[in-house]
Design a protein around this motif. Structure first.
Motif, PDB file in Angstrom:
ATOM      1  N   PHE A 120       8.095  14.951  -0.189  1.00  0.00           N
ATOM      2  CA  PHE A 120       7.187  14.200   0.680  1.00  0.00           C
ATOM      3  C   PHE A 120       7.245  12.711   0.351  1.00  0.00           C
ATOM      4  CE2 PHE A 120       2.894  12.287   0.626  1.00  0.00           C
ATOM      5  CZ  PHE A 120       2.617  12.255   1.983  1.00  0.00           C
ATOM      6  N   CYS A 121       7.136  12.378  -0.929  1.00  0.00           N
ATOM      7  CA  CYS A 121       7.146  10.975  -1.349  1.00  0.00           C
ATOM      8  C   CYS A 121       8.450  10.294  -0.960  1.00  0.00           C
ATOM      9  CB  CYS A 121       6.952  10.875  -2.862  1.00  0.00           C
ATOM     10  SG  CYS A 121       5.324  11.392  -3.428  1.00  0.00           S
ATOM     11  N   VAL A 122       9.561  10.946  -1.222  1.00  0.00           N
ATOM     12  CA  VAL A 122      10.855  10.350  -0.919  1.00  0.00           C
ATOM     13  C   VAL A 122      11.030  10.146   0.586  1.00  0.00           C
ATOM     14  CG1 VAL A 122      13.351  10.779  -0.973  1.00  0.00           C
ATOM     15  CG2 VAL A 122      11.978  11.144  -3.030  1.00  0.00           C
ATOM     16  N   LEU A 123      10.662  11.151   1.381  1.00  0.00           N
ATOM     17  CA  LEU A 123      10.811  11.025   2.838  1.00  0.00           C
ATOM     18  C   LEU A 123       9.924   9.921   3.409  1.00  0.00           C
ATOM     19  CD1 LEU A 123      11.036  14.812   3.727  1.00  0.00           C
ATOM     20  CD2 LEU A 123      12.876  13.117   3.914  1.00  0.00           C
ATOM     21  N   ILE A 124       8.707   9.815   2.909  1.00  0.00           N
ATOM     22  CA  ILE A 124       7.806   8.746   3.355  1.00  0.00           C
ATOM     23  C   ILE A 124       8.358   7.387   2.932  1.00  0.00           C
ATOM     24  CG2 ILE A 124       5.531   7.688   2.963  1.00  0.00           C
ATOM     25  CD1 ILE A 124       5.290   9.920   4.887  1.00  0.00           C
ATOM     26  N   MET A 125       8.862   7.294   1.712  1.00  0.00           N
ATOM     27  CA  MET A 125       9.404   6.027   1.229  1.00  0.00           C
ATOM     28  C   MET A 125      10.641   5.613   2.028  1.00  0.00           C
ATOM     29  SD  MET A 125       8.819   6.623  -2.832  1.00  0.00           S
ATOM     30  CE  MET A 125       9.340   5.040  -3.442  1.00  0.00           C
ATOM     31  N   LEU A 126      11.516   6.560   2.324  1.00  0.00           N
ATOM     32  CA  LEU A 126      12.705   6.243   3.123  1.00  0.00           C
ATOM     33  C   LEU A 126      12.308   5.732   4.506  1.00  0.00           C
ATOM     34  CD1 LEU A 126      15.077   9.228   2.250  1.00  0.00           C
ATOM     35  CD2 LEU A 126      15.297   6.837   1.516  1.00  0.00           C
ATOM     36  N   GLN A 127      11.326   6.405   5.116  1.00  0.00           N
ATOM     37  CA  GLN A 127      10.893   5.975   6.444  1.00  0.00           C
ATOM     38  C   GLN A 127      10.194   4.631   6.381  1.00  0.00           C
ATOM     39  OE1 GLN A 127      11.887   7.698   9.220  1.00  0.00           O
ATOM     40  NE2 GLN A 127      11.364   5.675   9.995  1.00  0.00           N
ATOM     41  N   TRP A 135       5.697  14.173 -10.945  1.00  0.00           N
ATOM     42  CA  TRP A 135       6.976  14.671 -11.441  1.00  0.00           C
ATOM     43  C   TRP A 135       6.864  15.568 -12.677  1.00  0.00           C
ATOM     44  CZ3 TRP A 135      11.193  15.904  -9.384  1.00  0.00           C
ATOM     45  CH2 TRP A 135      12.297  16.216 -10.172  1.00  0.00           C
ATOM     46  N   PRO A 136       6.054  15.244 -13.695  1.00  0.00           N
ATOM     47  CA  PRO A 136       5.959  16.149 -14.853  1.00  0.00           C
ATOM     48  C   PRO A 136       5.492  17.558 -14.474  1.00  0.00           C
ATOM     49  CG  PRO A 136       5.030  14.020 -15.406  1.00  0.00           C
ATOM     50  CD  PRO A 136       5.308  14.004 -13.921  1.00  0.00           C
ATOM     51  N   SER A 137       4.569  17.643 -13.546  1.00  0.00           N
ATOM     52  CA  SER A 137       4.091  18.957 -13.104  1.00  0.00           C
ATOM     53  C   SER A 137       5.190  19.729 -12.377  1.00  0.00           C
ATOM     54  CB  SER A 137       2.875  18.788 -12.189  1.00  0.00           C
ATOM     55  OG  SER A 137       2.468  20.030 -11.671  1.00  0.00           O
ATOM     56  N   VAL A 138       5.938  19.042 -11.540  1.00  0.00           N
ATOM     57  CA  VAL A 138       7.038  19.678 -10.806  1.00  0.00           C
ATOM     58  C   VAL A 138       8.125  20.113 -11.785  1.00  0.00           C
ATOM     59  CG1 VAL A 138       8.832  19.314  -9.056  1.00  0.00           C
ATOM     60  CG2 VAL A 138       6.537  18.380  -8.702  1.00  0.00           C
ATOM     61  N   LEU A 188       0.813  -1.215   0.000  1.00  0.00           N
ATOM     62  CA  LEU A 188       0.000   0.000   0.000  1.00  0.00           C
ATOM     63  C   LEU A 188       0.851   1.272   0.000  1.00  0.00           C
ATOM     64  CD1 LEU A 188      -2.718  -1.178   2.559  1.00  0.00           C
ATOM     65  CD2 LEU A 188      -2.854  -1.199   0.063  1.00  0.00           C
ATOM     66  N   LEU A 189       1.670   1.442   1.032  1.00  0.00           N
ATOM     67  CA  LEU A 189       2.401   2.697   1.190  1.00  0.00           C
ATOM     68  C   LEU A 189       3.449   2.915   0.102  1.00  0.00           C
ATOM     69  CD1 LEU A 189       2.752   5.221   2.912  1.00  0.00           C
ATOM     70  CD2 LEU A 189       4.437   3.987   4.252  1.00  0.00           C
ATOM     71  N   THR A 205       5.198   5.696  -4.754  1.00  0.00           N
ATOM     72  CA  THR A 205       5.856   5.588  -6.056  1.00  0.00           C
ATOM     73  C   THR A 205       4.954   6.159  -7.148  1.00  0.00           C
ATOM     74  OG1 THR A 205       7.055   3.623  -5.322  1.00  0.00           O
ATOM     75  CG2 THR A 205       6.913   3.988  -7.703  1.00  0.00           C
ATOM     76  N   ALA A 206       3.679   5.830  -7.106  1.00  0.00           N
ATOM     77  CA  ALA A 206       2.725   6.345  -8.091  1.00  0.00           C
ATOM     78  C   ALA A 206       2.590   7.866  -7.981  1.00  0.00           C
ATOM     79  CB  ALA A 206       1.360   5.674  -7.911  1.00  0.00           C
ATOM     80  N   LEU A 207       2.485   8.378  -6.764  1.00  0.00           N
ATOM     81  CA  LEU A 207       2.370   9.834  -6.575  1.00  0.00           C
ATOM     82  C   LEU A 207       3.617  10.533  -7.091  1.00  0.00           C
ATOM     83  CD1 LEU A 207       0.819  12.263  -5.504  1.00  0.00           C
ATOM     84  CD2 LEU A 207       1.784  11.786  -3.248  1.00  0.00           C
TER      85      LEU A 207
END
Length: 165
Positions: free
Chosen positions: A143-150, A111-114, A98-99, A104-106
């Motif tokens: 946010f995505c990277v920090l959540i994924m690392l944790q 990314w294209p918008s950023v 789930l997480l 990863t999807a988010l």
């Protein structure tokens, strides 16, 4: 492996110690905006947007730390009644299926918008606002990277610990 988990924890822990001061700064800025508007009749769109930027930064960059200290929202309809082994299984399933996939999807879809925002150095939300929407949008992949690392750190701990009976 536990050293890797500790290092990953350290990223979110260190970041939290820095950005926690944004909460105080945000309150002081909002207080100054209210006093300026109602006492002195002075208004600033940029000052109002600064509170939005601080709030967004605080929320997005502290999410990994929130996961680290287990203060995130947990829907525990069944979880609370399970044995430690059952809770561990639910946690592993949640991280793996789930997480991590949702982050990863988010990350992939935002990314294209950023990237586009950075390429044009996207301007203010409102006329007279802060000319840095590209920085605000950059909080999404952070946010995505920090959540994924944790999540990886917690998953390492879950997989390395001995399951309780």
């Amino acid at each position: 492996m536990l050293r890797v988990a500790d290092a990953l924890d350290g990223i979110n822990r260190g970041l939290a110690h820095v950005i926690r001061w944004l909460a105080l700064l945000m309150v002081l800025a909002q207080f100054a905006i209210v006093v300026g508007r109602y006492v002195f009749g002075v208004n600033s769109i940029a000052a109002q947007e600064s509170v939005l930027y601080m709030h967004s930064t605080l929320f997005m960059l502290a999410a990994g730390y929130t996961l680290l200290v287990d203060k995130h929202v947990r829907v525990d309809v069944f979880y609370a009644g399970l044995s430690p082994r059952g809770q561990r299984r639910i946690d592993i399933f949640g991280h793996v299926f789930l997480l991590l996939p949702s982050m990863t999807a988010l990350l992939y879809w935002s990314w294209p918008s950023v990237r586009n925002s950075w390429s044009i150095l996207e301007g203010p939300i409102a006329v007279g606002g802060i000319e840095a929407v590209f920085l605000l949008k950059s909080l999404i992949p952070a946010f995505c990277v920090l959540i994924m690392l944790q999540s990886v750190a917690l998953l390492i701990r879950l997989l390395c610990e001995r399951p309780a009976q």
